[in-house]
Design a protein around this motif. Structure first.
Motif, PDB file in Angstrom:
ATOM      1  N   TYR A   4       0.843  -1.190   0.000  1.00  0.00           N
ATOM      2  CA  TYR A   4       0.000   0.000   0.000  1.00  0.00           C
ATOM      3  C   TYR A   4       0.873   1.233   0.000  1.00  0.00           C
ATOM      4  O   TYR A   4       1.870   1.310   0.708  1.00  0.00           O
ATOM      5  CB  TYR A   4      -0.899   0.031   1.239  1.00  0.00           C
ATOM      6  CG  TYR A   4      -2.013  -0.971   1.205  1.00  0.00           C
ATOM      7  CD1 TYR A   4      -3.123  -0.735   0.416  1.00  0.00           C
ATOM      8  CD2 TYR A   4      -1.962  -2.129   1.956  1.00  0.00           C
ATOM      9  CE1 TYR A   4      -4.155  -1.647   0.380  1.00  0.00           C
ATOM     10  CE2 TYR A   4      -2.988  -3.044   1.926  1.00  0.00           C
ATOM     11  CZ  TYR A   4      -4.086  -2.796   1.139  1.00  0.00           C
ATOM     12  OH  TYR A   4      -5.110  -3.691   1.104  1.00  0.00           O
ATOM     13  N   ASP A   8      -3.081   5.344   0.163  1.00  0.00           N
ATOM     14  CA  ASP A   8      -4.143   4.344   0.091  1.00  0.00           C
ATOM     15  C   ASP A   8      -4.628   3.881   1.456  1.00  0.00           C
ATOM     16  O   ASP A   8      -5.559   3.084   1.538  1.00  0.00           O
ATOM     17  CB  ASP A   8      -3.654   3.112  -0.684  1.00  0.00           C
ATOM     18  CG  ASP A   8      -3.447   3.413  -2.156  1.00  0.00           C
ATOM     19  OD1 ASP A   8      -4.051   4.389  -2.648  1.00  0.00           O
ATOM     20  OD2 ASP A   8      -2.682   2.682  -2.799  1.00  0.00           O
ATOM     21  N   ARG A  10      -6.610   3.794   4.789  1.00  0.00           N
ATOM     22  CA  ARG A  10      -7.928   4.308   5.168  1.00  0.00           C
ATOM     23  C   ARG A  10      -7.807   5.233   6.378  1.00  0.00           C
ATOM     24  O   ARG A  10      -6.935   5.060   7.227  1.00  0.00           O
ATOM     25  CB  ARG A  10      -8.872   3.154   5.458  1.00  0.00           C
ATOM     26  CG  ARG A  10      -9.152   2.338   4.200  1.00  0.00           C
ATOM     27  CD  ARG A  10     -10.076   1.191   4.482  1.00  0.00           C
ATOM     28  NE  ARG A  10     -11.434   1.605   4.789  1.00  0.00           N
ATOM     29  CZ  ARG A  10     -12.417   1.687   3.897  1.00  0.00           C
ATOM     30  NH1 ARG A  10     -12.172   1.392   2.637  1.00  0.00           N
ATOM     31  NH2 ARG A  10     -13.615   2.041   4.251  1.00  0.00           N
ATOM     32  N   LYS A  48     -12.478   8.074   2.056  1.00  0.00           N
ATOM     33  CA  LYS A  48     -12.126   6.794   2.672  1.00  0.00           C
ATOM     34  C   LYS A  48     -10.621   6.661   2.924  1.00  0.00           C
ATOM     35  O   LYS A  48     -10.217   5.994   3.849  1.00  0.00           O
ATOM     36  CB  LYS A  48     -12.561   5.640   1.761  1.00  0.00           C
ATOM     37  CG  LYS A  48     -14.030   5.611   1.462  1.00  0.00           C
ATOM     38  CD  LYS A  48     -14.705   4.604   2.337  1.00  0.00           C
ATOM     39  CE  LYS A  48     -16.140   4.406   1.901  1.00  0.00           C
ATOM     40  NZ  LYS A  48     -17.078   5.061   2.743  1.00  0.00           N
ATOM     41  N   THR A  49      -9.805   7.309   2.083  1.00  0.00           N
ATOM     42  CA  THR A  49      -8.354   7.149   2.201  1.00  0.00           C
ATOM     43  C   THR A  49      -7.682   8.501   2.436  1.00  0.00           C
ATOM     44  O   THR A  49      -8.281   9.558   2.221  1.00  0.00           O
ATOM     45  CB  THR A  49      -7.764   6.526   0.912  1.00  0.00           C
ATOM     46  OG1 THR A  49      -7.974   7.427  -0.175  1.00  0.00           O
ATOM     47  CG2 THR A  49      -8.385   5.179   0.621  1.00  0.00           C
ATOM     48  N   ARG A  50      -6.425   8.431   2.834  1.00  0.00           N
ATOM     49  CA  ARG A  50      -5.650   9.647   3.071  1.00  0.00           C
ATOM     50  C   ARG A  50      -5.445  10.433   1.780  1.00  0.00           C
ATOM     51  O   ARG A  50      -5.467  11.664   1.800  1.00  0.00           O
ATOM     52  CB  ARG A  50      -4.278   9.294   3.654  1.00  0.00           C
ATOM     53  CG  ARG A  50      -4.341   8.760   5.046  1.00  0.00           C
ATOM     54  CD  ARG A  50      -2.968   8.421   5.564  1.00  0.00           C
ATOM     55  NE  ARG A  50      -3.028   7.975   6.950  1.00  0.00           N
ATOM     56  CZ  ARG A  50      -1.983   7.606   7.661  1.00  0.00           C
ATOM     57  NH1 ARG A  50      -0.770   7.637   7.112  1.00  0.00           N
ATOM     58  NH2 ARG A  50      -2.125   7.220   8.904  1.00  0.00           N
TER      59      ARG A  50
END
Length: 168
Positions: A4, A8, A10, A48-50
C-alpha cells in the motif's frame, strides 16, 4: 502480498474530524466561501483514504490534516466525592451506648441509685446528638454530590464547546 502507498491507507473518524476542523480554519481565514466549504466538508465525510482527503487540501496552504497523531486527551471527569465511612457513622452512636452500658455496670456492681442513670437515659432516648451528626453528614454528602454534578456538567459543556470549535 500487495503493498500500500501511504495515500491508500484508510482514515479514521478522528482524522476526518481533524480535516473538518482544518477546513473550518480555512473558511474563517477567508480562503473558502460557505458553498465551497459545504462541498469540501461533504467530500471529507465521504473520503475513505488519506489520498482522497489530501486532494481536498491541494490548493490550500497549511494547516493540512495530519495523520497518525493521537487525538488530544480529553479533560478528566472529576471523581465523585468520598462517601462517609461506616466507622464515621457509627462513632456518634457508639459513644452514648458505651456510656449507658458503663453506667448500668456501675449500678449493678456498686449499687448506685437509678437517678445517676437519668441523664444518660434522657440523651439516649432523645438522640439529639445522633440526629445532629447524622444530619450534618447527609448535608455534607448532598453538598458534595451537588458540587460533583455541577463539575461534571461544566466538563460536558466545555467538551461540547471544544467539539463545536473543532479543537477536539
Amino acid at each position: 502480498m500487495s503493498e500500500y502507498r501511504p495515500s491508500d491507507i484508510r482514515i479514521s473518524d478522528s482524522e476526518r474530524e481533524d480535516a473538518l476542523g482544518k477546513l473550518g480554519e480555512h473558511m474563517s481565514a477567508g480562503r473558502l466561501d460557505i458553498d465551497e466549504y459545504g462541498e469540501r466538508s461533504a467530500q471529507v465525510t465521504a473520503a475513505k483514504t488519506r489520498g482522497e482527503l489530501l486532494d481536498l487540501f491541494g490548493d490550500l496552504p497549511d494547516p493540512r490534516p495530519t495523520f497518525g497523531k493521537p487525538a488530544p486527551a480529553a479533560d478528566p471527569v472529576p471523581a465523585p466525592p468520598r462517601t462517609v465511612s461506616y466507622g464515621q457513622r457509627i462513632g456518634p452512636v457508639l459513644i452514648p451506648i458505651i456510656a449507658i452500658v458503663l453506667a448500668i455496670g456501675l449500678m449493678v456492681v456498686f449499687k448506685v441509685y437509678i437517678f445517676f442513670l437519668l441523664p444518660f437515659i434522657f440523651f439516649a432516648i432523645s438522640g439529639s446528638r445522633w440526629r445532629g451528626a447524622d444530619q450534618r453528614g447527609r448535608d455534607d454528602y448532598r453538598r458534595a454530590m451537588r458540587a460533583h454534578r455541577d463539575a461534571v456538567r461544566e466538563h460536558q459543556r466545555r467538551m461540547r464547546g471544544q467539539w463545536r470549535d473543532g479543537r477536539y
